[in-house]
Write an enzyme that holds these catalytic residues in place. Structure first.
Site, PDB file in Angstrom:
ATOM      1  N   ALA A  35       0.834  -1.202   0.000  1.00 53.44           N
ATOM      2  CA  ALA A  35       0.000   0.000   0.000  1.00 53.44           C
ATOM      3  C   ALA A  35       0.868   1.251   0.000  1.00 53.44           C
ATOM      4  CB  ALA A  35      -0.924  -0.022   1.204  1.00 53.44           C
ATOM      5  N   SER A  83      19.803 -22.517 -28.947  1.00 51.06           N
ATOM      6  CA  SER A  83      19.072 -23.413 -28.054  1.00 51.06           C
ATOM      7  C   SER A  83      20.091 -24.348 -27.413  1.00 51.06           C
ATOM      8  CB  SER A  83      18.001 -24.179 -28.818  1.00 51.06           C
ATOM      9  OG  SER A  83      18.626 -24.920 -29.824  1.00 51.06           O
ATOM     10  N   LEU A  84      19.629 -25.340 -26.690  1.00 48.82           N
ATOM     11  CA  LEU A  84      20.555 -26.216 -25.974  1.00 48.82           C
ATOM     12  C   LEU A  84      20.396 -27.652 -26.432  1.00 48.82           C
ATOM     13  CD1 LEU A  84      20.000 -24.888 -22.345  1.00 48.82           C
ATOM     14  CD2 LEU A  84      22.054 -24.583 -23.711  1.00 48.82           C
ATOM     15  N   GLU A 119      22.437 -24.396 -13.249  1.00 48.89           N
ATOM     16  CA  GLU A 119      21.277 -23.587 -12.851  1.00 48.89           C
ATOM     17  C   GLU A 119      19.995 -24.288 -13.295  1.00 48.89           C
ATOM     18  OE1 GLU A 119      21.275 -19.925 -15.555  1.00 48.89           O
ATOM     19  OE2 GLU A 119      23.200 -20.895 -15.937  1.00 48.89           O
ATOM     20  N   LYS A 121      16.562 -25.010 -15.269  1.00 52.00           N
ATOM     21  CA  LYS A 121      16.043 -24.742 -16.612  1.00 52.00           C
ATOM     22  C   LYS A 121      14.559 -24.439 -16.459  1.00 52.00           C
ATOM     23  CE  LYS A 121      16.144 -26.369 -21.348  1.00 52.00           C
ATOM     24  NZ  LYS A 121      14.757 -26.060 -21.676  1.00 52.00           N
ATOM     25  N   ASP A 123      10.821 -23.512 -17.241  1.00 53.86           N
ATOM     26  CA  ASP A 123       9.952 -23.871 -18.354  1.00 53.86           C
ATOM     27  C   ASP A 123       9.079 -22.675 -18.742  1.00 53.86           C
ATOM     28  OD1 ASP A 123       8.701 -25.315 -20.262  1.00 53.86           O
ATOM     29  OD2 ASP A 123       7.486 -26.522 -18.909  1.00 53.86           O
ATOM     30  N   ARG A 142      12.472 -14.814 -28.983  1.00 55.23           N
ATOM     31  CA  ARG A 142      13.553 -15.530 -29.637  1.00 55.23           C
ATOM     32  C   ARG A 142      13.294 -15.684 -31.139  1.00 55.23           C
ATOM     33  NH1 ARG A 142      14.472 -20.948 -30.799  1.00 55.23           N
ATOM     34  NH2 ARG A 142      16.666 -21.502 -30.812  1.00 55.23           N
ATOM     35  N   GLU A 204      14.356 -15.871 -19.044  1.00 55.54           N
ATOM     36  CA  GLU A 204      13.118 -16.597 -19.288  1.00 55.54           C
ATOM     37  C   GLU A 204      11.917 -15.858 -18.699  1.00 55.54           C
ATOM     38  OE1 GLU A 204      13.934 -19.173 -21.019  1.00 55.54           O
ATOM     39  OE2 GLU A 204      12.376 -20.710 -20.859  1.00 55.54           O
ATOM     40  N   TYR A 256      19.319 -15.137 -17.059  1.00 51.01           N
ATOM     41  CA  TYR A 256      20.371 -16.152 -16.941  1.00 51.01           C
ATOM     42  C   TYR A 256      21.565 -15.913 -17.848  1.00 51.01           C
ATOM     43  CZ  TYR A 256      17.484 -18.203 -20.728  1.00 51.01           C
ATOM     44  OH  TYR A 256      16.741 -18.407 -21.853  1.00 51.01           O
ATOM     45  N   LYS A 342      17.926 -32.913 -18.685  1.00 49.87           N
ATOM     46  CA  LYS A 342      16.468 -32.905 -18.479  1.00 49.87           C
ATOM     47  C   LYS A 342      16.019 -33.894 -17.416  1.00 49.87           C
ATOM     48  CE  LYS A 342      14.758 -30.217 -21.856  1.00 49.87           C
ATOM     49  NZ  LYS A 342      14.035 -30.830 -22.928  1.00 49.87           N
ATOM     50  N   CYS A 436     -28.262 -32.266 -16.878  1.00 52.25           N
ATOM     51  CA  CYS A 436     -27.153 -32.090 -15.940  1.00 52.25           C
ATOM     52  C   CYS A 436     -26.934 -33.365 -15.125  1.00 52.25           C
ATOM     53  CB  CYS A 436     -27.457 -30.917 -15.020  1.00 52.25           C
ATOM     54  SG  CYS A 436     -26.312 -30.824 -13.645  1.00 52.25           S
ATOM     55  N   CYS A 439     -28.146 -32.622 -11.289  1.00 49.70           N
ATOM     56  CA  CYS A 439     -29.527 -32.371 -10.883  1.00 49.70           C
ATOM     57  C   CYS A 439     -30.553 -32.760 -11.948  1.00 49.70           C
ATOM     58  CB  CYS A 439     -29.706 -30.900 -10.516  1.00 49.70           C
ATOM     59  SG  CYS A 439     -29.628 -29.846 -11.960  1.00 49.70           S
ATOM     60  N   CYS A 454     -25.540 -25.797 -16.879  1.00 43.33           N
ATOM     61  CA  CYS A 454     -26.750 -26.373 -16.298  1.00 43.33           C
ATOM     62  C   CYS A 454     -27.741 -25.226 -16.096  1.00 43.33           C
ATOM     63  CB  CYS A 454     -26.427 -27.024 -14.967  1.00 43.33           C
ATOM     64  SG  CYS A 454     -27.902 -27.480 -14.056  1.00 43.33           S
ATOM     65  N   CYS A 459     -28.125 -25.724  -8.855  1.00 36.33           N
ATOM     66  CA  CYS A 459     -27.555 -27.060  -9.055  1.00 36.33           C
ATOM     67  C   CYS A 459     -26.248 -27.265  -8.289  1.00 36.33           C
ATOM     68  CB  CYS A 459     -27.308 -27.304 -10.532  1.00 36.33           C
ATOM     69  SG  CYS A 459     -26.246 -28.706 -10.836  1.00 36.33           S
TER      70      CYS A 459
HETATM   71  S1  IVH Z   1      20.875 -20.962 -21.398  1.00 42.61           S
HETATM   72  C1  IVH Z   1      22.408 -21.228 -25.606  1.00 42.61           C
HETATM   73  N1  IVH Z   1      19.718 -21.164 -19.085  1.00 42.61           N
HETATM   74  O1  IVH Z   1      15.947 -23.310 -22.522  1.00 42.61           O
HETATM   75  C2  IVH Z   1      21.030 -21.041 -25.143  1.00 42.61           C
HETATM   76  N2  IVH Z   1      18.396 -21.508 -21.023  1.00 42.61           N
HETATM   77  O2  IVH Z   1      16.579 -25.289 -24.562  1.00 42.61           O
HETATM   78  C3  IVH Z   1      21.070 -20.264 -23.892  1.00 42.61           C
HETATM   79  N3  IVH Z   1      16.054 -21.946 -20.559  1.00 42.61           N
HETATM   80  O3  IVH Z   1      15.843 -21.136 -25.251  1.00 42.61           O
HETATM   81  C4  IVH Z   1      20.119 -20.841 -22.961  1.00 42.61           C
HETATM   82  N4  IVH Z   1      16.194 -21.810 -18.382  1.00 42.61           N
HETATM   83  O4  IVH Z   1      14.364 -20.610 -23.236  1.00 42.61           O
HETATM   84  C5  IVH Z   1      19.557 -21.244 -20.404  1.00 42.61           C
HETATM   85  N5  IVH Z   1      18.837 -21.246 -16.976  1.00 42.61           N
HETATM   86  C6  IVH Z   1      18.666 -21.325 -18.285  1.00 42.61           C
HETATM   87  C7  IVH Z   1      17.428 -21.599 -18.879  1.00 42.61           C
HETATM   88  C8  IVH Z   1      17.333 -21.689 -20.260  1.00 42.61           C
HETATM   89  C9  IVH Z   1      15.388 -22.014 -19.403  1.00 42.61           C
HETATM   90  C10 IVH Z   1      15.436 -22.172 -21.901  1.00 42.61           C
HETATM   91  C11 IVH Z   1      15.650 -21.033 -22.869  1.00 42.61           C
HETATM   92  C12 IVH Z   1      16.321 -21.655 -24.051  1.00 42.61           C
HETATM   93  C13 IVH Z   1      15.972 -23.086 -23.902  1.00 42.61           C
HETATM   94  C14 IVH Z   1      17.011 -23.962 -24.562  1.00 42.61           C
END
Ligand code: IVH
Length: 694
Positions: A35, A83-84, A119, A121, A123, A142, A204, A256, A342, A436, A439, A454, A459
């Site tokens: 507040a 990507s990874l 670290e 990951k 979602d 992205r 993210e 990240y 994963k 329904c 009921c 309903c 109900c």
């Molecule tokens: S490093 C080289 N760190 O995972 C790509 N990615 O599968 C740099 N993600 O597109 C990504 N947590 O959306 C990184 N701690 C994290 C993450 C992370 C989620 C996602 C991100 C990326 C995807 C790759």
């Protein structure tokens, strides 16, 4: 105030508001109430309203989002957003390390010297933020990794996205946490002497599990279709042309990656810098020496993940040393120096035994798939919401289908696909019922609306009342489970009938308001304890019209088990002492009703043990005597009095008839006393009753 003074005040307010934002999002701490903070924001907006030319793009007032856009502008990323590569087992993780070591130290990988940074990951979905002179200039998705979309306006609404970076060490030092932090990081301090003009940060965007549950509860309340998972809402609400869409406020951002060279030499330092700049970062993230420890970290997080406030799908491990990471380069679209380790699949296939329909508080009908129980990532899943008719059509799901079910964290399991080739012959399409299931009133479907409803306004209330009765003191008497919690279960779609209570898991209960890990566990065991139940209480709990406790006891005594009672012909019911035509008919009809039969079947299926503990009186003192109680007693409750009568071999009845021997009259007696007088039945006061008890 002169304009000069106002300008000064505005600057101070901006700093102060930002200070609290930093504290909250970076350190999860609050010095002043929401507040009070709102009040500061209000003052700022008022002053800016007087002199709009004093509004800067990094002002906290600009978080409301600008005008709706026609379409998104394309943005070319200065550095591709990669990507990874995934690892799904420890073996694959080891293979990754072997490759990395070989590349770093050729044929003598033992000499490779670097450590790891691990670290969570998250979602969610990745975005890039570009700051110029410390001020947020552009935020983008992205896209295909090379070209994304400009979503700056939507991102500005998210509080954990800083509108300006903290570039001034004195300012940062205002936080006691950062002061301590900085004292141990001399190298980091240097960054602030040569602060780069343009800084790019990646991270993210996600929605917390709690916010997700709230959004869906809200959808349900308004009779709107639910969202399948937090990632979808997060992506959907950032890619909104109208940034004012309120859902965006419930989003969060975790940084990240610091793309710009600010003088950091390790990924660990990037995290430190991101935090100092004012970003929320992963608090579990840490430097790790060996691959074994990376695996240990993965295991630790795997166990913790259900309790994390957001969804994660694994960990990210990477070579910590920046130069080594760079040297390893990129293969395809992924850097060689990092890996996404994963968690095991959260998907499984199973068979749809039935598609049933739940009725929510607003009367909206929600189809639910009843599944052959299947274990998904350590939890048994036996049902999944199908949301609405549109979703059923989209999936083309039918009874008997083999389906793919996904369970993401605490989120309710989802059917993500149907394996049509496995469909049994003759599987019928699902249609919403026209009546329904609760009921029997007609179901209505307005043209153009997704929802089926309903038409009976009360109900859902009937269904609720039934459940309140089921858990009440003289029925199942479940500790800690009152009407409010029944409401919460119903509103969150966790239960549809009484049998569902026994299928609840701690994890279903924990996310609800007012619950924590411990209280959820307590309630769970309180429910499980009642899986053994006496027949008379069970019959009473069914809530059959005209069947009170006494009738339930009589029925239990006469039939000794539910099946026999269910099979009893009407005439047999009428013969029972104290049961008249109306009551007999009500019992008979209840057991003939198909949804009640289903409920009984369900109770059996979940393993409810109904015991007919044939009650053995301790004496025969009152044998053959029938008592009726009316009015309130002073020295004991009515239930206690009834129990005592039964102990002494007597019987208690609910209504006065010619067969009644004594009517016990307490304070403020009801019509039963009148009837007793009319029939000339002997009445007893509480005192006299006590004398009878001895
Ligand atoms: S490093 C080289 N760190 O995972 C790509 N990615 O599968 C740099 N993600 O597109 C990504 N947590 O959306 C990184 N701690 C994290 C993450 C992370 C989620 C996602 C991100 C990326 C995807 C790759």
């Amino acid at each position: 105030m002169s304009k000069e003074e106002i300008k000064e005040r505005i600057e101070k307010l901006k700093k102060e508001i930002n200070y609290h934002r930093y504290l909250y999002h970076v350190f999860d701490r609050q010095e002043i109430s929401d507040a009070a903070l709102d009040s500061l924001k209000h003052e700022l907006m008022t002053l800016e309203g007087l002199f709009p030319d004093l509004i800067t793009s990094d002002s906290p007032s600009q978080r409301v989002g600008g005008r709706p856009l026609e379409k998104f502008r394309k943005v070319r990323h200065a550095t591709p957003m990669l990507s990874l590569n995934d690892a799904f087992s420890e073996k694959e993780l080891i293979e990754w390390e072997t490759r990395v070591k070989k590349l770093v130290a050729g044929n003598r990988p033992a000499l490779a010297d670097f450590d790891y940074f691990a670290e969570l990951k998250i979602d969610g979905f990745a975005i890039s933020l570009v700051y110029e002179d410390g001020v947020l200039r552009e935020g983008s998705t992205r896209g295909d990794g090379l070209v994304g979309e400009d979503v700056t306006e939507s991102l500005k609404v998210i509080e954990s996205v800083p509108l300006r970076l903290e570039t001034d060490l004195r300012e940062i030092g205002r936080h006691k946490e950062t002061r301590m932090f900085l004292s141990g990081q001399p190298a980091i301090r240097k960054v602030f002497d040569h602060f780069p003009k343009v800084i790019e940060v990646r991270g993210e965007i996600y929605m917390s599990k709690r916010a997700f549950e709230r959004v869906n509860a809200e959808q349900r309340r308004h009779g709107l279709p639910e969202f399948a998972n937090p990632r979808n809402i997060a992506a959907g609400s950032v890619r909104q042309l109208d940034p004012k869409v309120t859902i965006s406020r419930k989003l969060d951002f975790l940084a990240y990656d610091l793309v710009t060279d600010c003088g950091q030499s390790t990924h660990e330092e990037e995290h430190v810098l991101l935090k100092l700049f004012g970003f929320k970062t992963d608090e579990y993230a840490k430097r790790i020496r060996t691959l074994e420890e990376v695996h240990g970290f993965w295991k630790e997080i795997f166990q913790k993940r259900e309790n994390l406030p957001y969804l994660i799908d694994g960990i990210v491990a990477q070579v910590n040393q920046g130069d080594v990471f760079e040297r390893l380069g990129v293969i395809g679209k992924a850097p060689r120096g990092a890996v996404a380790y994963k968690f095991p699949a959260k998907e499984a296939t199973t068979v749809v035994g039935d598609i049933i329909v739940q009725v929510g508080r607003t009367g909206v009908l929600t189809p639910v798939a009843v599944l052959k129980p299947v274990e998904i990532a350590g939890v048994t899943v036996s049902r999944a919401t199908l949301h609405n008719m549109d979703e059923i059509k989209r999936l083309d799901i039918r009874r008997g289908d083999t389906v793919v079910v996904e369970r993401a964290g605490d989120v309710i399991p989802q059917v993500t696909g149907v394996l049509k080739r496995l469909r049994p012959k003759g599987a019928q399409e699902f249609h919403m019922p026209t009546a329904c299931p609760i009921c029997g009133f007609p179901v209505v479907h307005k043209k153009g609306e997704v929802a089926y409803r309903c038409s009976n306004k009360s109900c859902a209330a009937v269904q609720r009342e039934k459940l309140y009765h089921f858990v009440s003191k003289n029925a199942f008497d479940i500790q800690g489970l009152g009407p409010k919690i029944v409401d919460a279960f119903l509103d969150n779609g966790l239960i549809r009938d009484a049998a569902d209570l026994f299928l609840l898991k701690e994890k279903d209960i924990e996310p609800l308001e007012r619950f924590g890990e411990k209280s959820a566990a307590n309630l769970f065991s309180a429910i499980q304890e009642k899986k053994k139940m006496s027949l008379n209480r069970f019959i009473y709990a069914l809530g059959i019209q005209h069947v009170g406790e006494e009738t339930a006891i009589d029925l239990a005594g006469t039939f000794g088990d539910v099946e026999k009672l269910k099979a009893a012909p009407l005439e047999e019911l009428q013969k029972i002492r104290d049961i008249g035509e109306v009551v007999a008919k009500s019992i008979y009809d209840w057991f003939k009703n198909s949804s009640n039969s289903e409920l009984l079947k369900k109770f059996r299926k979940i393993g409810l043990k109904i015991q007919n503990s044939k009650f053995k009186p301790q004496s025969q003192k009152l044998k053959g005597k029938i008592f009726v109680l009316t009015g309130e007693l002073e020295t004991m409750t009515r239930d206690e009095a009834k129990a005592k009568i039964r102990e002494l071999g007597g019987d208690v009845s609910e209504s006065v008839s010619k067969k009644t021997d004594h009517v016990i009259v307490g304070k403020e007696p009801g019509s039963k006393l009148e009837k007793a007088n009319r029939l000339g039945i002997k009445t007893l006061s509480e005192k006299e009753l006590l004398r009878v008890f001895g």
